[in-house]
Scaffold this active site. Structure first.
Site, PDB file in Angstrom:
ATOM      1  N   TYR A  20       0.830  -1.204   0.000  1.00 59.52           N
ATOM      2  CA  TYR A  20       0.000   0.000   0.000  1.00 59.52           C
ATOM      3  C   TYR A  20       0.861   1.248   0.000  1.00 59.52           C
ATOM      4  CZ  TYR A  20       0.879   0.979   4.966  1.00 59.52           C
ATOM      5  OH  TYR A  20       1.472   1.301   6.154  1.00 59.52           O
TER       6      TYR A  20
ATOM      7  N   LYS B 222       6.419  -1.871   2.011  1.00 61.48           N
ATOM      8  CA  LYS B 222       5.232  -1.296   2.658  1.00 61.48           C
ATOM      9  C   LYS B 222       4.072  -2.259   2.436  1.00 61.48           C
ATOM     10  CE  LYS B 222       3.139   3.265   3.311  1.00 61.48           C
ATOM     11  NZ  LYS B 222       3.554   3.606   4.677  1.00 61.48           N
TER      12      LYS B 222
ATOM     13  N   GLU C 267      12.402   2.850  14.061  1.00 53.76           N
ATOM     14  CA  GLU C 267      11.428   3.870  13.649  1.00 53.76           C
ATOM     15  C   GLU C 267      10.272   3.805  14.625  1.00 53.76           C
ATOM     16  OE1 GLU C 267       9.763   2.963   9.756  1.00 53.76           O
ATOM     17  OE2 GLU C 267      10.067   0.830  10.090  1.00 53.76           O
TER      18      GLU C 267
ATOM     19  N   LEU D 282      11.009   1.402   7.190  1.00 51.53           N
ATOM     20  CA  LEU D 282      10.385   1.890   5.977  1.00 51.53           C
ATOM     21  C   LEU D 282      11.135   3.137   5.517  1.00 51.53           C
ATOM     22  CD1 LEU D 282       7.846   1.282   4.192  1.00 51.53           C
ATOM     23  CD2 LEU D 282       6.936   3.372   5.184  1.00 51.53           C
TER      24      LEU D 282
END
Lengths: 279, 279
Positions: free
Chosen positions: B33, B146, B178, B202
């Site tokens: 996505y 992702k 993250e 990411l």
């Protein structure tokens, strides 16, 4: 006969089941599942599957408003409505439907979906055994929960097929965990070895059944981590799972396991398993 | 106005979008996505998002039969049909619909779903900053893709909320990776630090924009791993993301970051970011 599904608390024809694009299962894989084996119209090891479902739900802090008894009654009715004798029941439960947001939705109710499928026992693979390849286990650290986050498993299974094998045996830094969708056991010097049931593997129902059958048959077993080298040097190896039952591994990364034929302890356990399911 | 969705290559009213229970997104989270920010009716950093989508698809060996140009044209038309000025476009692509089997389905076509949502800039959080907690990063080892396998992110975000924080900063063995849905940067002695863009994080578009703005503003930056202790001792800290933009972290595990107020370099980067989006 039209297949009857159980969806959102109702029994429906398959074609009437349509999922919301905002189901958290669709956006986040935010849910859990079980695959039950049906032999002779009965759910095999139902209690163990529902207990694992409960543990997966607890791990994800996912409510089960039906209760395990309610779910079991629905699964039994589903098998009856579909007149299923030999096959599987697939049950998945997601956290519900809500506008996309990582946080648990306040008002959403969990959504359950279940259906049956006729599946024959994999007789040929169980008799002849399968070749596997080994791959690094890159999954998250809660593999004991049976969740819908299965991408790593999907990619491993496909990589195995692309290399001409039937499955992938996964390892973390050389320690064998399990395969893409089943547990792995080896036999060395008469002792059955398999990874301990911690957060790195799914606690397979067939795994537990096999260990139980081994105890009854007085085959020594040890739930301890073993290495890739031990797998390569094993006398016998096999996978255990709800649909694969006890399927011999006859080659690993192109090398024969033992004689290259299913070994005597594997065959013994297969016979005990067949007896346990009334064959 | 009824919201218009783009689903299975058609523009439809939201209520007509219904997903198959055999969509691999629903059973395996087998898909990818992107969330695009829309400012003034335009997709912000569209090229970077589509390039990341391409990389995610390649990582999952997922075909994109529309091509990136086809997807971009559809997203632009979707924004126009919904007359969206300020908000987001959510686009997800799954491997398609097929009877459940880990192996890639032979005949299935990928399924794309996209919709828009009006979302205001998070002005209050950007001005006041947010408190975060730290949690162990238990995700798989392809966080650079992702994907729809977001359970670990969901559980981390919820755990943060349960502890009264706005987000969770994740770490692997003490190395900050993250947060649950954004990248993390700290400032120490005038230098901006953030985890390098490898398989553990990411590769955020806003992360890249922020590093670019820092270079132009002659703020030294270093993409190197930093520890939890460095986070605790940082002069400033913030998260970057498509919807959070640049949001200061003012407390970590109940301890103030720096003065406990958004710091000067954070404020400078926020101003540069606002200028970049025409504010």
């Amino acid at each position: 006969m039209t297949s009857i599904y159980w969806y959102d608390n109702a029994f429906l024809p398959e074609e009437e089941v349509r999922i919301s694009p905002h189901d958290r299962g669709y956006n986040f894989g935010d849910g859990i599942y079980e695959v039950f084996r049906v032999y002779g119209g009965n759910l095999f090891e139902a209690e163990a599957h529902f207990e694992r479902l409960r543990l997966s739900a607890a791990g994800l802090k996912l409510a089960l408003p039906w209760g395990l008894d309610g779910l079991r009654a629905a699964m039994i009715e589903l098998v009856e409505r579909n007149e299923l004798k030999e096959g599987i029941v697939y049950l998945q439960i997601t956290r519900g439907t809500a506008p996309r947001n990582h946080l648990f939705p306040a008002g959403a109710a969990p959504v359950a979906l279940a259906y049956t499928r006729e599946v024959a026992r994999p007789v040929q693979a169980m008799e002849q055994g399968i070749p596997v390849v080994t791959l690094e286990d890159i999954r998250w650290l809660h593999c004991n929960y049976k969740t819908l986050n299965l991408l790593a498993n999907v990619l491993a299974k496909q990589e195995a097929a692309d290399r001409g094998a039937a499955d992938a045996v996964l390892h973390r830094g050389g320690i064998v965990t399990e395969s893409s969708a089943s547990n792995v056991m080896i036999v060395k010097d008469g002792v059955l070895l398999t990874h301990p049931p911690d957060n790195l593997i799914l606690h397979g129902i067939t795994r537990a059944v096999t260990l139980r059958l081994a105890r009854v048959a007085e085959i020594p077993s040890d739930e301890r981590p073993f290495t890739l080298d031990e797998l390569y040097a094993a006398d016998e190896a096999f996978v255990t799972g709800t649909t694969v039952e006890i399927t011999p591994i006859v080659a690993v990364d192109g090398r024969k396991v033992g004689s290259g034929e299913p070994g005597p302890i594997t065959l013994r356990l297969q016979r005990e398993f067949a007896a346990a399911i009334g064959r």
